[in-house]
Scaffold this motif. Sequence first.
Motif, short mmCIF file in Angstrom:
data_model
loop_
_atom_site.label_atom_id
_atom_site.label_comp_id
_atom_site.label_asym_id
_atom_site.label_seq_id
_atom_site.Cartn_x
_atom_site.Cartn_y
_atom_site.Cartn_z
N THR A 149 17.05 16.64 71.86
CA THR A 149 16.49 14.99 73.49
C THR A 149 15.53 14.87 73.60
N VAL A 150 14.11 15.26 72.56
CA VAL A 150 12.76 15.23 73.34
C VAL A 150 12.46 14.82 72.35
N PRO A 151 12.15 12.91 71.05
CA PRO A 151 11.21 12.39 70.28
C PRO A 151 9.87 13.78 69.70
N SER A 152 10.36 13.83 68.38
CA SER A 152 8.86 14.71 67.95
C SER A 152 7.72 14.69 68.21
N TYR A 153 6.99 13.37 68.60
CA TYR A 153 5.77 13.23 68.98
C TYR A 153 5.51 13.46 69.94
N GLU A 154 6.53 13.95 71.41
CA GLU A 154 6.82 14.13 72.11
C GLU A 154 6.32 15.93 72.07
N ASN A 155 6.97 16.38 71.18
CA ASN A 155 7.46 18.24 71.77
C ASN A 155 7.53 18.48 70.14
N CYS A 156 6.76 18.78 69.11
CA CYS A 156 7.25 19.47 68.19
C CYS A 156 6.33 20.69 67.81
N GLU A 157 6.46 21.38 68.50
CA GLU A 157 6.17 23.32 68.65
C GLU A 157 6.79 23.84 67.78
N PHE A 158 6.64 24.69 66.97
CA PHE A 158 6.83 24.91 65.73
C PHE A 158 6.01 26.29 65.36
N ASN A 159 6.87 27.49 65.00
CA ASN A 159 6.20 28.30 64.43
C ASN A 159 5.99 28.55 62.82
N GLY A 160 6.36 27.64 62.42
CA GLY A 160 5.78 27.95 60.98
C GLY A 160 7.18 28.27 60.04
N MET A 161 8.23 28.69 60.64
CA MET A 161 9.65 29.61 60.00
C MET A 161 10.40 28.61 60.43
N PRO A 162 10.69 28.15 58.95
CA PRO A 162 12.15 27.08 59.47
C PRO A 162 13.31 28.18 58.49
N THR A 163 14.68 27.16 59.45
CA THR A 163 15.73 28.30 58.85
C THR A 163 16.13 28.17 57.88
N LEU A 164 16.46 26.55 57.96
CA LEU A 164 17.02 25.35 56.52
C LEU A 164 15.68 25.65 55.55
N TYR A 165 16.44 25.51 54.09
CA TYR A 165 15.50 25.61 52.58
C TYR A 165 16.56 24.55 51.77
N PHE A 166 14.73 24.02 51.02
CA PHE A 166 16.02 23.59 50.23
C PHE A 166 14.82 24.63 48.78
N LEU A 167 13.57 24.36 48.28
CA LEU A 167 13.63 25.34 47.25
C LEU A 167 12.16 26.40 48.14
N TYR A 168 13.12 27.85 47.64
CA TYR A 168 12.29 28.15 48.48
C TYR A 168 11.73 29.84 47.52
N ALA A 169 10.93 30.16 47.59
CA ALA A 169 10.39 31.90 46.81
C ALA A 169 9.09 32.38 48.70
N ARG A 174 13.27 20.95 60.42
CA ARG A 174 14.52 20.22 59.28
C ARG A 174 14.36 21.21 58.02
N VAL A 175 14.54 20.48 56.95
CA VAL A 175 14.39 21.14 56.22
C VAL A 175 12.85 21.30 54.99
N PRO A 176 12.58 21.81 54.73
CA PRO A 176 10.89 21.33 54.30
C PRO A 176 11.24 21.51 52.32
N LEU A 177 10.49 20.40 51.73
CA LEU A 177 11.41 20.04 50.99
C LEU A 177 10.71 21.27 49.34
N LEU A 178 9.90 22.23 49.50
CA LEU A 178 9.25 23.72 49.13
C LEU A 178 8.52 24.38 50.66
N PHE A 179 9.44 25.42 50.98
CA PHE A 179 8.71 26.13 51.89
C PHE A 179 8.75 28.02 50.06
N LEU A 180 6.90 27.91 50.26
CA LEU A 180 6.88 28.93 49.50
C LEU A 180 5.76 30.02 50.17
#
Length: 446
Positions: free
Chosen positions: A89-109, A146-152
């Motif tokens: 509801t708010v654009p990411s350039y106004e609020n993009c707080e992120f603790n560093g851990m996504p919940t969806l993944y593509f390539l993961y290790a 969203r989904v990072p391409l590689l999350f390692l």
Amino acid sequence: MIYNVMDYGALGDGASNDTSAIQAAIDACSSNGGGRVLLEGGHIYRCGTLILRSLVELHLEMGAVLKGSDRLEDYNLLGMQKRIPERMTVPSYENCEFNGMPTLYFLYAKDCESVSITGFGSVDGNEKIFYGDRNANHIDGWFYPRVPLLFLEHVSHLTLQQVTLKNSAFWTVHMVGCSDVLIDGIRILNNLQMANCDGIDPDHCHDVRIANCHIETADDCIVFKNTASAMQYGPCENIVVTNCTMISSSAAVKFGTESEDLFRNIVVQNCVIHDSNRAISLQLRDRGSIEHVIFSNISIQTHFFPEQWWGAAEPISVTAVRRKKDTCVGQIRDVVFSNIQCESENGVLIYGEPEGATIRDLRFEHVSLHLKKPARMQQNWHDLRPCTWDGKVAASPAAIYVRNAQDILYDDLRIEFPDEMEDGCELREDVENCRNIQFLPERENE
């Protein structure tokens, strides 16, 4: 040994879901002591989440494409997303707080050693399925993160070589707590309108070498981070970036804004940055500090981008301000900018908190700054986002805009500016040790 994914049932026809076949090949390779998992050229392999394992080289031959699925549920193999993501509801350039851990993944290790992705094929993040609001200059995602391409995470002896990574809808290579990392000769080709698709994010990583890469991204190309959720891995330190070319809708090389721990012993050298909003940006917003950093032998060209992108054409931006009113900000200290040539539509920005020595001991040696009249838009301001206010600092065009910094040394600083620029340089009384500064009128085109 070679484990061909075709032998495990992959079709590579661009339509079938090859996730289980590719995963079977990866698992077999790792359990049998390691080797190469082969994706033959001339095929498009569609899949969701893949879990990389220790002692596995995922090799994409020339013409092989590993492309993300069209179905969001295929990225939830780990079962971490408990419900459908909510639309932003708010654009990411106004609020993009992120603790560093996504919940969806593509390539993961995670918790692996000796993991490699190699070859002249490509990994495609299928960004279009994540589109939300968009205009002529900016595409936001419909949810965040969203989904990072590689999350390692916590991978030692990690290698990425030659491969092309493209069309990511979020951070492309997010490395958390990784050590002994070699990234050499890769290409990252993302949509320059797609928000949040950083290139390479070393997060609490150490002993990292990034060399000979070409990166085109929106937001940042190479961005060092210390996110809140990974404090157990310690500082982001002992890193070299060399011989890279970069294009960015935000910053080509950035520290932060996630800065909960220490950044130290980092060298960026022999790079070319062009057609970018910002080139070098140190954005300290949290309790960590930045120290013992060298930028050398860098060519820079920046220009103004629309306000949806953080930055205002600063070739070099060093800022240490509070993210929130109760934030305790660390220090930026002992940073060297040496042998740097800049052509830009705005000047250098150095801005610290008014209370406390948040910025000190910066050295500019043999730096050339050629200020150009903005070609598309005139914006007499600097950008401090994210901070406790809107982040706009109104300022007439100046070569160097400094506020609240100590012990700044300028040695052989050459500045060229258009005739209409009245103020060549603005320095406050708390900036010390300025010497050998030249102000020259802009040279006419021959």
